[in-house]
Scaffold this motif. Structure first.
Motif, PDB file in Angstrom:
ATOM      1  N   GLN A  77       0.809  -1.211   0.000  1.00 58.61           N
ATOM      2  CA  GLN A  77       0.000   0.000   0.000  1.00 58.61           C
ATOM      3  C   GLN A  77       0.851   1.274   0.000  1.00 58.61           C
ATOM      4  O   GLN A  77       0.316   2.370  -0.045  1.00 58.61           O
ATOM      5  N   ALA A  78       2.176   1.138   0.030  1.00 64.02           N
ATOM      6  CA  ALA A  78       3.064   2.305   0.096  1.00 64.02           C
ATOM      7  C   ALA A  78       2.965   3.174  -1.148  1.00 64.02           C
ATOM      8  O   ALA A  78       2.782   2.690  -2.263  1.00 64.02           O
ATOM      9  N   GLY A  79       3.099   4.480  -0.923  1.00 65.01           N
ATOM     10  CA  GLY A  79       3.118   5.431  -2.024  1.00 65.01           C
ATOM     11  C   GLY A  79       4.530   5.600  -2.546  1.00 65.01           C
ATOM     12  O   GLY A  79       5.467   4.917  -2.106  1.00 65.01           O
ATOM     13  N   SER A  80       4.721   6.528  -3.454  1.00 62.19           N
ATOM     14  CA  SER A  80       6.040   6.728  -4.053  1.00 62.19           C
ATOM     15  C   SER A  80       7.033   7.341  -3.069  1.00 62.19           C
ATOM     16  O   SER A  80       8.234   7.086  -3.158  1.00 62.19           O
ATOM     17  N   VAL A  81       6.558   8.138  -2.117  1.00 59.01           N
ATOM     18  CA  VAL A  81       7.454   8.776  -1.149  1.00 59.01           C
ATOM     19  C   VAL A  81       7.225   8.230   0.255  1.00 59.01           C
ATOM     20  O   VAL A  81       8.157   7.801   0.919  1.00 59.01           O
ATOM     21  N   TYR A  82       5.976   8.239   0.691  1.00 54.53           N
ATOM     22  CA  TYR A  82       5.643   7.797   2.046  1.00 54.53           C
ATOM     23  C   TYR A  82       4.842   6.497   2.023  1.00 54.53           C
ATOM     24  O   TYR A  82       4.076   6.257   1.096  1.00 54.53           O
ATOM     25  N   VAL A  83       5.000   5.718   3.066  1.00 56.86           N
ATOM     26  CA  VAL A  83       4.240   4.480   3.196  1.00 56.86           C
ATOM     27  C   VAL A  83       2.751   4.798   3.325  1.00 56.86           C
ATOM     28  O   VAL A  83       1.907   4.092   2.787  1.00 56.86           O
ATOM     29  N   PRO A  90       0.662  13.255  -2.896  1.00 58.42           N
ATOM     30  CA  PRO A  90       1.509  12.084  -2.646  1.00 58.42           C
ATOM     31  C   PRO A  90       2.896  12.424  -2.088  1.00 58.42           C
ATOM     32  O   PRO A  90       3.624  11.545  -1.647  1.00 58.42           O
ATOM     33  N   PHE A  91       3.268  13.697  -2.103  1.00 60.53           N
ATOM     34  CA  PHE A  91       4.563  14.110  -1.575  1.00 60.53           C
ATOM     35  C   PHE A  91       4.489  14.503  -0.104  1.00 60.53           C
ATOM     36  O   PHE A  91       5.468  14.942   0.474  1.00 60.53           O
ATOM     37  N   ARG A  92       3.298  14.327   0.493  1.00 60.60           N
ATOM     38  CA  ARG A  92       3.114  14.529   1.929  1.00 60.60           C
ATOM     39  C   ARG A  92       2.540  13.237   2.509  1.00 60.60           C
ATOM     40  O   ARG A  92       1.917  12.463   1.808  1.00 60.60           O
ATOM     41  N   HIS A  93       2.761  13.035   3.796  1.00 55.06           N
ATOM     42  CA  HIS A  93       2.195  11.831   4.412  1.00 55.06           C
ATOM     43  C   HIS A  93       0.824  12.130   5.008  1.00 55.06           C
ATOM     44  O   HIS A  93       0.441  13.278   5.205  1.00 55.06           O
TER      45      HIS A  93
END
Length: 160
Positions: A77-83, A90-93
């Motif tokens: 389920q992890a995104g490109s930057v944060y899990v 998508p660049f913030r959690h």
């Protein structure tokens, strides 16, 4: 108002009542003893079964271990930057308030008679570790300098 540790009987149902990503975050907190804010800020490229995490509140580094099953589910389920990526950026959690609202909703649905919140996971971790390994292990794992702080985490479990 202080939060209480989740009761062992409630955890399974509690996790099923949460949204999938929030359930995974809570499960990670239960397994590692990390604060939810630290769980949410895990980076996808640093995700390992054994990893060192710098706690945001204290600035202390801590070694945590994640089971292979949980690691696999986190990686899926992890995104490109944060899990746990933010749904809008998508660049913030994901923010901790999102998890807090979901935990409070689940606690209300379960009609629990104690104050359940995301921090309850850290307290549940402490209680479980205390029962297995004792007070000193909990104080070390949570990196509490003062034993009184650790005792606050364990008060409800020790007194009951």
């Amino acid at each position: 108002m202080r939060t209480d540790a989740l009761k062992t009987d409630d955890i399974g149902v509690f996790l099923r009542l949460l949204m999938p990503a929030n359930s995974l975050a809570v499960e990670t907190a239960l397994q590692t003893g990390l604060r939810v804010s630290d769980v949410l800020s895990l980076r996808s490229d640093k995700l390992r079964q054994r990893m060192t995490v710098r706690e945001q509140k204290t600035g202390k580094s801590r070694r945590v271990y994640i089971s292979a099953d949980l690691l696999h589910r986190l990686q899926r389920q992890a995104g490109s930057v944060y899990v746990f990526p933010n749904t809008l950026d998508p660049f913030r959690h994901r923010c901790r308030q999102t998890v807090w609202k979901d935990v409070k909703r689940a606690a209300k649905a379960l009609r629990v008679d104690y104050n359940a919140a995301p921090h309850s996971c850290r307290k549940s971790y402490a209680v479980d570790l205390y029962r297995r390994e004792g007070f000193a292990a909990v104080q070390k794992a949570l990196q509490h300098d003062n034993p009184a702080t650790t005792m606050i985490y364990l008060a409800s479990a020790v007194l009951s």
